[in-house]
Enzyme design. Structure first.
Site, short mmCIF file in Angstrom:
data_model
loop_
_atom_site.label_atom_id
_atom_site.label_comp_id
_atom_site.label_asym_id
_atom_site.label_seq_id
_atom_site.Cartn_x
_atom_site.Cartn_y
_atom_site.Cartn_z
N GLY A 123 0.69 -1.26 -0.12
CA GLY A 123 -0.14 -0.04 -0.04
C GLY A 123 1.02 1.28 0.06
N ILE A 146 4.47 -8.11 7.79
CA ILE A 146 4.32 -9.51 8.54
C ILE A 146 3.38 -10.36 7.48
CG2 ILE A 146 4.40 -9.09 10.72
CD1 ILE A 146 1.32 -9.43 11.22
N ASP A 147 2.85 -9.77 6.36
CA ASP A 147 1.81 -10.22 5.80
C ASP A 147 2.81 -11.06 4.28
OD1 ASP A 147 0.09 -9.01 6.88
OD2 ASP A 147 -0.36 -7.59 5.57
N LEU A 299 -0.14 -8.85 18.56
CA LEU A 299 1.06 -9.32 19.22
C LEU A 299 2.07 -10.09 18.22
CD1 LEU A 299 -0.49 -11.31 22.08
CD2 LEU A 299 1.29 -9.53 22.28
O1 F6P Z 1 -0.47 -5.19 7.20
C1 F6P Z 1 -0.28 -5.95 8.37
C2 F6P Z 1 -1.20 -5.95 9.22
O2 F6P Z 1 -0.74 -6.22 10.65
C3 F6P Z 1 -2.23 -6.92 8.58
O3 F6P Z 1 -1.65 -8.43 8.98
C4 F6P Z 1 -3.63 -6.50 9.42
O4 F6P Z 1 -4.79 -6.60 8.54
C5 F6P Z 1 -3.26 -4.93 9.49
O5 F6P Z 1 -1.81 -4.67 9.27
C6 F6P Z 1 -3.79 -4.41 10.92
O6 F6P Z 1 -3.79 -3.05 10.77
P1 F6P Z 1 -3.89 -1.94 11.74
O7 F6P Z 1 -2.68 -2.03 12.80
O8 F6P Z 1 -4.11 -0.80 10.84
O9 F6P Z 1 -4.97 -2.43 12.46
#
Ligand code: F6P
Length: 388
Positions: A123, A146-147, A299
């Site tokens: 993004g 982490i994705d 976490l």
């Molecule tokens: O892209 C990393 C991530 O941790 C995703 O795995 C998760 O869906 C998202 O970000 C959560 O985002 P936020 O911290 O904005 O809730």
């Protein structure tokens, strides 16, 4: 070619372990070269503060020992061991208003940067690429998330640590699941990709793993298949079960569900009940098993970066500076076949932008790939289409 350079560095999007290790490597190497590194606070928003005169450029200069620790630990280079980002990060999407964009571009100009190292996921890459084009920036991007879903790189900084964290959580949950003869449903992050769920599910000994690439939404067939699968496990001495579900899997109505693990747990209870209600001996007792859901949440973005993430972060940080040294700009640093490489953003961005427009993940799990085949060969239940 070795003129003194002024380089900006920022972290954008969700944090993850390893960001500080990148910053530390960049600052260390730049110090050797006598280049200046400017740490831009809170992603591209830091440029706005500079443009609006709220921040003095000099105050943004990063020093190799700028994050010292007290007492006998003085001089310890601690940054690479800490997760989060010392610069702060921003994950609120595209700067909506044109005047903010202009301020961001103005901030870059005021700092008189020769180049910018942006550490971000897919993004951020999209947004910063557009800003760089508008502002004529010399950009190098380092992938982190982490994705593990940044296109064209096999690994992103942060994934390995998160994989270890989730694997450890699955190990821990196994013993409480076993003690209470329960079905544990564990919700794992990953946005639209199933890499984190699949890898940690395999490493953590999951019985069932549902990922969006193989199981885009829960279906009655999938729930029923899972219940039958658990019933079979029970016949084979196992009185508990560990189910991993990636957050990208949608509910029965094909809508995104923030608590998909809880939804799945409820559906398992209902379907177990249905299966048992017709008196079929095969499923006897299935409806009496407790089912619990755990959402691992943020976490998964915490913890001391693993050694692989620290190595990846360091190699990526140094590579970014090498590219800048060679004046090879507008590139994404990548990990390919166990080696660091880079790709031209101009070449890869059309595909990434197309995926974003179509709302598809640019780097999903390959349904035919070796990881899925491995899980399937272990007999892990992956959803109805992957189960006879
Ligand atoms: O892209 C990393 C991530 O941790 C995703 O795995 C998760 O869906 C998202 O970000 C959560 O985002 P936020 O911290 O904005 O809730």
């Amino acid at each position: 070619m070795n003129t003194k350079k002024k380089i900006g560095i920022l972290t954008s999007g969700g944090d993850c372990p390893g960001l500080n290790a990148i910053i530390r490597a960049v600052v260390k190497y730049a110090h050797l070269k006598d280049w200046d590194i400017f740490g831009i606070p809170r992603g591209t928003d830091g440029f706005i503060d500079v443009a609006q005169g709220k921040v003095e450029p000099e105050s943004l200069k990063l020093q190799p020992h700028g994050y010292d620790v007290p007492g006998v630990l003085q001089g310890l280079d601690i940054l690479q061991f800490m997760s989060g980002s010392v610069l702060g990060s921003l994950s609120r999407g595209n700067p909506a208003e044109e005047d903010v964009t202009l301020d961001i571009i103005e901030g870059y100009k005021r700092l008189e940067l020769d180049a910018l190292i942006a550490i971000g996921g897919d993004g951020s890459l999209d947004i910063i690429y557009d800003l760089a084009k508008k502002g004529g920036w010399n950009l190098v991007v380092i992938p982190k998330t982490i994705d593990n879903d940044v296109a064209f790189t096999e690994r992103s900084v942060g994934f390995d640590t998160a994989r270890n964290t989730v694997t450890q959580a699955l190990y821990d949950l196994t013993f409480t699941a076993a003690s209470h003869e329960r079905i544990m449903v564990v919700q794992v992050m990953g946005r639209d990709a199933g890499h984190l769920a699949l890898h940690s599910g395999i490493a953590g000994g999951a019985d069932c793993i549902l990922i969006p690439e193989l199981c885009p939404q829960l279906t009655p067939k999938t729930i029923e298949g899972m219940c039958k699968y658990i019933a079979k496990l029970r016949c084979d001495r196992r009185k508990f079960a560990l189910i991993v579900i990636a957050e990208g899997v949608h509910g029965l109505n094909n809508q995104k569900d923030t608590y998909i693990a809880e939804t799945l747990a409820t559906l398992i209870r209902e379907y177990s009940h249905n299966l048992c209600s017709n008196g079929n001996k095969e499923y006897q007792g299935l409806d009496e098993i407790d089912t619990r859901a755990t959402v691992l949440g943020h976490l998964q973005r915490c913890g001391v970066p693993s050694s692989f993430d620290r190595i990846l972060a360091t190699v990526f940080g140094i590579k970014a500076l090498h590219l800048i040294e060679e004046e090879r700009y507008n590139r994404l640093v990548i990990w390919q076949n166990g080696c660091v490489e880079s790709k031209s953003l101009e070449q890869i961005m059309p595909m990434i932008k197309w995926c974003h427009q179509e709302n598809t993940c640019p780097s999903p799990v390959d349904p035919e790939g070796f990881m899925v085949r491995t899980a399937s060969s272990l007999g892990i239940y992956l959803g109805e289409s992957n189960h006879d």
